[in-house]
Design an enzyme around this catalytic site. Structure first.
Site, PDB file in Angstrom:
ATOM      1  N   GLU A 291       0.961  -1.139   0.225  1.00 14.78           N
ATOM      2  CA  GLU A 291       0.025  -0.013   0.221  1.00 14.78           C
ATOM      3  C   GLU A 291       0.902   1.268  -0.074  1.00 14.78           C
ATOM      4  O   GLU A 291       0.477   2.313  -0.350  1.00 14.78           O
ATOM      5  CB  GLU A 291      -0.837  -0.011   1.233  1.00 14.78           C
ATOM      6  CG  GLU A 291      -2.144  -0.674   0.995  1.00 14.78           C
ATOM      7  CD  GLU A 291      -3.361  -0.370   2.203  1.00 14.78           C
ATOM      8  OE1 GLU A 291      -2.738   0.162   3.297  1.00 14.78           O
ATOM      9  OE2 GLU A 291      -4.491  -0.701   1.748  1.00 14.78           O
ATOM     10  N   LYS A 426     -14.312  -0.236  -3.614  1.00 15.78           N
ATOM     11  CA  LYS A 426     -15.519  -0.026  -2.691  1.00 15.78           C
ATOM     12  C   LYS A 426     -16.408   0.628  -3.383  1.00 15.78           C
ATOM     13  O   LYS A 426     -17.753   0.511  -3.132  1.00 15.78           O
ATOM     14  CB  LYS A 426     -14.832   0.853  -1.630  1.00 15.78           C
ATOM     15  CG  LYS A 426     -14.051  -0.028  -0.709  1.00 15.78           C
ATOM     16  CD  LYS A 426     -13.297   0.966   0.533  1.00 15.78           C
ATOM     17  CE  LYS A 426     -12.037   0.362   1.201  1.00 15.78           C
ATOM     18  NZ  LYS A 426     -11.447   1.346   2.039  1.00 15.78           N
TER      19      LYS A 426
HETATM   20  O1  LIG Z   1      -9.069   0.606   9.906  1.00 16.79           O
HETATM   21  P1  LIG Z   1     -10.066   0.841   9.002  1.00 16.79           P
HETATM   22  O2  LIG Z   1     -10.339   2.090   8.583  1.00 16.79           O
HETATM   23  O3  LIG Z   1     -11.209  -0.137   9.057  1.00 16.79           O
HETATM   24  O4  LIG Z   1      -9.274   0.245   7.573  1.00 16.79           O
HETATM   25  C1  LIG Z   1      -8.813  -1.021   7.338  1.00 16.79           C
HETATM   26  C2  LIG Z   1      -8.003  -0.981   6.179  1.00 16.79           C
HETATM   27  O5  LIG Z   1      -8.783  -0.927   4.772  1.00 16.79           O
HETATM   28  C3  LIG Z   1      -8.602   0.076   4.061  1.00 16.79           C
HETATM   29  O6  LIG Z   1      -9.372  -0.438   2.816  1.00 16.79           O
HETATM   30  C4  LIG Z   1      -7.254   0.587   3.748  1.00 16.79           C
HETATM   31  O7  LIG Z   1      -6.836  -0.019   2.506  1.00 16.79           O
HETATM   32  C5  LIG Z   1      -6.039  -0.052   4.695  1.00 16.79           C
HETATM   33  O8  LIG Z   1      -4.976   0.556   4.649  1.00 16.79           O
HETATM   34  C6  LIG Z   1      -6.871  -0.294   6.265  1.00 16.79           C
HETATM   35  O9  LIG Z   1      -5.876  -0.572   7.007  1.00 16.79           O
END
Ligand SMILES: O=P(O)(O)OC[C@H]1O[C@H](O)[C@H](O)[C@@H](O)[C@@H]1O
EC number: 5.3.1.9
Length: 453
Positions: A291, A426
């Protein structure tokens, strides 16, 4: 105290002389940019001095919360995805007995399970079945507080926990680790009065293992978070701006991987271990580097293999496939346990030549033999030597990779601290599921699909 160490000799030999050293000014500039906050993504540098800034009082608060969960739960389910789960899982699996989860006797530690990291209906249904007769608690981890996989799982777990324990008792064993004010996880925690921990704004998910995101689950599993943080804090010193290039392992790693990528066409880095417990260390590392660097149509692809297991499946490709790969091996110098091969009178398997030897000696010879073979086959080899698998050295390893990643991404010329590309899937998923607010996207995606079919 010993330290993890880096050997790049078998990688540098694939580069013309002086190449690694030639990166010194770029590495130095990158390290200083992190320090002064003058780099892209400078609002996400909270991880840089996190280890040395964690106070004993804060660790105590985490340990106290973990103690409540440990006393009241046979199972703790950690709901989280990406950076909100991989670090905890990596450390817990690296330190746990591989078969602890099968042991039914009076266990000292709750079983830590991970969910909210997929949308598998069978997985969730089977988890729910397993939890039916268990005293379980939940740690709901999400920085944004809105990640679908985690939110969906948390809704299911919350309902089940309340149904099994009653709403009031459930509140004692549900903890939220999330943003200070925004997101659904925060809203639910405030409304229900759950214990919460804040993920600092300036620490991105993949750099958050040394915040409560990782520390709380790790403490719940019964591991020493103080030692973990101490290891990271010591590595913070070893990778500081005042450390000469050759003595700073993260600087050298950042330099050599950029050299292999830019000057030798090595586009894929395979993180390798010789201990199955390290599988999730590689998974965590893949997110960290993937990432951080995979953007602007650039970036080394982070892959992983568990050896010797995968030598019997991927070994052929590594030895003789396209020469675009290099390996980084995490080698554990000393195992925790001792096991000797027995002598056998009949020697039907022909293994008496190993009688009296340690299993680890065989593993180490497999490692050495593989290294030589792969280097001979054109695969550069970086070796990270870890004295033993414990909290302290894992803390060192984590910080080493984090700071190396920050520098490496800056040398590559990207912002290592954002991940804009993750939103694309998403948006499509929400449009396909008719999420309110996505009406125009829903219409567009459905028209597109109708045309394509
Ligand atoms: O901690 P959160 O906001 O649920 O995110 C959880 C994960 O999903 C996202 O889509 C990102 O790409 C990640 O970098 C992150 O660690």
């Amino acid at each position: 105290m010993k330290s993890i160490s880096l050997d790049i000799t078998k990688a540098a030999q694939f580069l013309s002389e002086g190449t690694v050293k030639a990166y010194e000014p770029a590495v130095k500039a990158a390290r200083e940019a992190l320090e002064n906050g003058s780099c892209p993504g400078n609002d996400f540098l909270g991880w840089l001095h996190l280890p040395s800034e964690i106070t004993p009082d804060f660790l105590k608060e985490i340990q106290d919360c973990a103690e409540v969960l440990r006393k009241n739960c046979e199972v703790v389910v950690v709901a989280g995805i990406g950076g909100s789960y991989l670090g905890a899982r990596a450390v817990i699996e690296a330190l746990s007995n591989s078969f602890a989860w099968l042991v039914n006797d009076d266990r000292k530690n709750p079983n830590i399970l991970f969910a909210g990291n997929n949308i598998g209906e069978d997985y969730l249904a089977e988890l729910s079945e397993y939890l039916k007769n268990k005293k379980f608690g939940v740690i709901n981890i999400s920085k944004s507080g809105t990640t679908t996989e985690t939110a969906l799982t948390f809704r299911l777990l919350k309902k089940q926990c309340e149904a099994q324990r009653g709403k009031e008792e459930a509140k004692k064993v549900i903890v939220a680790v999330t943003d200070a004010c925004k997101g659904a996880a925060r809203a639910a925690a405030d409304k229900e009065g759950y214990k919460t921990f804040v993920i600092p704004d300036n620490v991105g998910g993949r750099f958050s293992v040394l915040t409560p995101v990782g520390l709380l689950p790790i403490a719940c599993a019964g591991f020493d978070i103080e030692a973990l943080v101490k290891g990271a804090a010591d590595m913070e010193k070893s990778c500081g701006t005042d450390v000469p290039f050759e003595e700073n392992p993260a600087a050298v790693y950042a330099a050599v991987r950029n050299g292999l990528y830019a000057k030798a066409g090595k586009k894929i880095e395979i993180m390798v271990n010789y201990q199955p417990k390290l599988h999730f260390i590689s998974e965590w590392w893949k997110q960290l580097f993937g990432e951080s660097e995979g953007k602007d149509n650039k970036g080394i692809f982070p892959a992983s293999c568990d050896f010797t297991t995968d030598l019997h499946s991927m070994g052929q490709w590594i030895q003789e496939g396209e020469r675009t790969i290099y390996e980084t091996v995490i080698s554990i110098e000393k195992t925790a346990k001792t096991m000797l091969f027995p002598e056998d009178e009949e020697n039907l398997d022909g293994l008496n030549f190993l009688a009296g030897k340690r299993v680890d000696e065989v593993n180490k010879m497999a490692e050495l033999g593989t290294r030589l073979a792969h280097v001979d086959g054109g695969v550069p080899n970086i070796r990270i030597s870890v004295p033993e698998l414990n909290e302290y050295y894992l803390g060192q390893l984590i910080y080493f990779f984090e700071v190396a990643c920050g520098m490496s991404g800056l040398i590559l010329g990207v912002n290592p601290f954002n991940q804009p590309g993750v939103e694309a899937y998403k948006k499509n998923m929400f449009a396909l599921l008719d999420k309110p607010g996505y009406e125009a996207d829903s219409k567009a995606i459905k028209e597109r699909l109708a045309k394509e079919n």
